[in-house]
Design a protein around this motif. Sequence first.
Motif, PDB file in Angstrom:
ATOM      1  N   ARG A  64      -5.306  -0.567   8.176  1.00 37.84           N
ATOM      2  CA  ARG A  64      -6.302  -1.471   7.343  1.00 37.84           C
ATOM      3  C   ARG A  64      -5.482  -2.627   7.182  1.00 37.84           C
ATOM      4  N   SER A  65      -4.408  -2.741   6.741  1.00 39.95           N
ATOM      5  CA  SER A  65      -3.607  -3.768   6.387  1.00 39.95           C
ATOM      6  C   SER A  65      -2.213  -3.542   6.774  1.00 39.95           C
ATOM      7  N   TRP A  66      -1.506  -4.593   6.640  1.00 46.02           N
ATOM      8  CA  TRP A  66       0.011  -4.496   7.050  1.00 46.02           C
ATOM      9  C   TRP A  66       0.739  -5.314   5.910  1.00 46.02           C
ATOM     10  N   ALA A 117       3.302  -5.373  -8.077  1.00 47.18           N
ATOM     11  CA  ALA A 117       2.184  -6.434  -8.747  1.00 47.18           C
ATOM     12  C   ALA A 117       1.630  -6.991  -7.326  1.00 47.18           C
ATOM     13  N   THR A 118       2.858  -7.582  -6.637  1.00 48.40           N
ATOM     14  CA  THR A 118       2.228  -8.410  -5.361  1.00 48.40           C
ATOM     15  C   THR A 118       1.560  -7.697  -4.382  1.00 48.40           C
ATOM     16  N   LEU A 119       1.871  -6.407  -4.097  1.00 52.13           N
ATOM     17  CA  LEU A 119       1.470  -5.708  -3.008  1.00 52.13           C
ATOM     18  C   LEU A 119      -0.358  -5.319  -3.550  1.00 52.13           C
ATOM     19  N   THR A 120      -0.014  -4.855  -4.775  1.00 52.37           N
ATOM     20  CA  THR A 120      -1.375  -4.441  -5.510  1.00 52.37           C
ATOM     21  C   THR A 120      -2.516  -5.476  -5.395  1.00 52.37           C
ATOM     22  N   ARG A 121      -1.997  -6.613  -5.701  1.00 49.07           N
ATOM     23  CA  ARG A 121      -2.941  -7.915  -5.833  1.00 49.07           C
ATOM     24  C   ARG A 121      -3.304  -8.081  -4.223  1.00 49.07           C
ATOM     25  N   PHE A 122      -2.620  -7.848  -3.290  1.00 44.00           N
ATOM     26  CA  PHE A 122      -2.894  -8.193  -1.711  1.00 44.00           C
ATOM     27  C   PHE A 122      -3.999  -7.014  -1.495  1.00 44.00           C
ATOM     28  N   TRP A 123      -3.658  -5.876  -1.882  1.00 42.80           N
ATOM     29  CA  TRP A 123      -4.642  -4.695  -1.532  1.00 42.80           C
ATOM     30  C   TRP A 123      -5.956  -4.907  -2.344  1.00 42.80           C
ATOM     31  N   GLU A 124      -6.025  -5.259  -3.531  1.00 42.53           N
ATOM     32  CA  GLU A 124      -7.300  -5.456  -4.402  1.00 42.53           C
ATOM     33  C   GLU A 124      -7.962  -6.342  -3.593  1.00 42.53           C
ATOM     34  N   SER A 125      -7.416  -7.444  -3.042  1.00 43.19           N
ATOM     35  CA  SER A 125      -8.008  -8.706  -2.352  1.00 43.19           C
ATOM     36  C   SER A 125      -8.858  -8.210  -1.222  1.00 43.19           C
ATOM     37  N   LEU A 126      -8.413  -6.899  -0.629  1.00 42.54           N
ATOM     38  CA  LEU A 126      -9.099  -6.470   0.483  1.00 42.54           C
ATOM     39  C   LEU A 126     -10.317  -5.701   0.072  1.00 42.54           C
ATOM     40  N   ASP A 127     -10.262  -5.040  -0.983  1.00 45.37           N
ATOM     41  CA  ASP A 127     -11.329  -4.230  -1.545  1.00 45.37           C
ATOM     42  C   ASP A 127     -12.513  -5.262  -2.162  1.00 45.37           C
ATOM     43  N   SER A 128     -12.121  -6.327  -2.593  1.00 44.53           N
ATOM     44  CA  SER A 128     -13.198  -7.357  -3.094  1.00 44.53           C
ATOM     45  C   SER A 128     -13.605  -8.083  -1.991  1.00 44.53           C
ATOM     46  N   ALA A 178      -3.213 -10.709  13.617  1.00 45.54           N
ATOM     47  CA  ALA A 178      -4.239 -11.207  12.851  1.00 45.54           C
ATOM     48  C   ALA A 178      -5.237 -10.505  12.955  1.00 45.54           C
ATOM     49  N   ALA A 179      -5.475  -9.366  13.753  1.00 46.35           N
ATOM     50  CA  ALA A 179      -6.726  -8.755  13.838  1.00 46.35           C
ATOM     51  C   ALA A 179      -6.828  -7.855  12.347  1.00 46.35           C
ATOM     52  N   ARG A 180      -5.906  -7.759  11.744  1.00 48.00           N
ATOM     53  CA  ARG A 180      -5.740  -6.940  10.449  1.00 48.00           C
ATOM     54  C   ARG A 180      -5.235  -7.846   9.420  1.00 48.00           C
ATOM     55  N   PRO A 181      -5.713  -7.641   8.017  1.00 42.04           N
ATOM     56  CA  PRO A 181      -5.027  -8.420   7.112  1.00 42.04           C
ATOM     57  C   PRO A 181      -3.450  -8.231   6.971  1.00 42.04           C
ATOM     58  N   GLY A 182      -2.814  -9.313   6.737  1.00 46.03           N
ATOM     59  CA  GLY A 182      -1.399  -9.183   6.800  1.00 46.03           C
ATOM     60  C   GLY A 182      -0.717  -9.764   5.373  1.00 46.03           C
ATOM     61  N   ASP A 211      -2.611   1.138   4.766  1.00 46.07           N
ATOM     62  CA  ASP A 211      -1.988   0.295   4.338  1.00 46.07           C
ATOM     63  C   ASP A 211      -0.745   0.488   4.741  1.00 46.07           C
ATOM     64  N   LEU A 212      -0.025  -0.256   5.655  1.00 44.32           N
ATOM     65  CA  LEU A 212       1.406  -0.065   5.813  1.00 44.32           C
ATOM     66  C   LEU A 212       2.141  -1.315   5.463  1.00 44.32           C
ATOM     67  N   VAL A 213       3.482  -0.679   5.069  1.00 42.36           N
ATOM     68  CA  VAL A 213       4.425  -1.629   4.355  1.00 42.36           C
ATOM     69  C   VAL A 213       5.810  -1.311   5.080  1.00 42.36           C
ATOM     70  N   GLY A 214       6.486  -2.454   5.631  1.00 43.55           N
ATOM     71  CA  GLY A 214       7.727  -2.153   5.941  1.00 43.55           C
ATOM     72  C   GLY A 214       8.967  -3.282   5.531  1.00 43.55           C
ATOM     73  N   HIS A 215       9.965  -2.658   5.390  1.00 43.26           N
ATOM     74  CA  HIS A 215      11.240  -3.389   4.871  1.00 43.26           C
ATOM     75  C   HIS A 215      12.419  -3.470   5.864  1.00 43.26           C
ATOM     76  N   ASP A 216      12.990  -4.655   5.966  1.00 40.75           N
ATOM     77  CA  ASP A 216      14.209  -4.771   6.984  1.00 40.75           C
ATOM     78  C   ASP A 216      13.728  -4.256   8.498  1.00 40.75           C
ATOM     79  N   TRP A 217      14.444  -3.287   9.068  1.00 38.84           N
ATOM     80  CA  TRP A 217      13.789  -3.095  10.396  1.00 38.84           C
ATOM     81  C   TRP A 217      12.811  -2.239  10.317  1.00 38.84           C
ATOM     82  N   GLY A 218      12.366  -1.667   9.199  1.00 41.32           N
ATOM     83  CA  GLY A 218      10.861  -1.030   9.161  1.00 41.32           C
ATOM     84  C   GLY A 218       9.897  -2.082   9.299  1.00 41.32           C
TER      85      GLY A 218
END
Length: 249
Positions: free
Chosen positions: A90-92, A238-249, A186-190, A67-74
Amino acid sequence: MTLVLVHGNPETDAVWGPLVDVLGRTDVVRLSPPGFGSPLPSGFPATFLAYRDWLEAELESIGGPVDLVGHDWGGCHVVNAVMHRPDLVRSWASDVVGLFDRDYVWHDMAQAFQTPKTGEQLVEMMQHGSLQDRAQQLVAFGIPTDVATSFAAAQGTDMGQAILALYRSARQPALADAGRALENAAARPGLSLSATEDPFVGTDEMRLRAAGRAGARTEVLDGLGHWWMVENPAIGAATLTRFWESLDS
């Protein structure tokens, strides 16, 4: 599932500290782009495509989807990598998807970095003064003192060179051209993290349009700015966790 975090400019991986504390996860890898809290290797061109390749190599070394998360230039590096190699994740998630919109115009400071002589003068001014003075300038943007001190301590020749090379490589239409491949993401959940008070990342329309093309859901971080992960890490977590949990379900 490993969580990989990538920061931007003029930052170090300390920017993720408050968020990681709230998440309470032990499977977190914080990657520091060359020049931004890690050494700038000799010969590294520090272009936005070079950072894409760097991130892809780092993900390959981790092994297995993340699960990949980036901020600003990241966040730019994340989108670039996922457009090119979606199989590595798996996700970004990114808070700067709007930068790849066809109508995005760089903010004033970015345009200054992109201008010969003006950019060099701005970098020199950023790095002028004592560590405490430089940290205090960052605290004025709402960054906690310990995080701001980490940023200030990392400033120097490597970061200055990386800033100028990176921004100049991304003069428009460079990012708009790169954004023609947004549909590949779009090939992976974003997830597009849209902080309403962030003035650097394009209009709401640009963010939504780019996210839609990338197949990413949008989560609005109402009232938060560019450094949302230190302003209110609980909401970010909370926002990120909600996103990841939606992938597990």
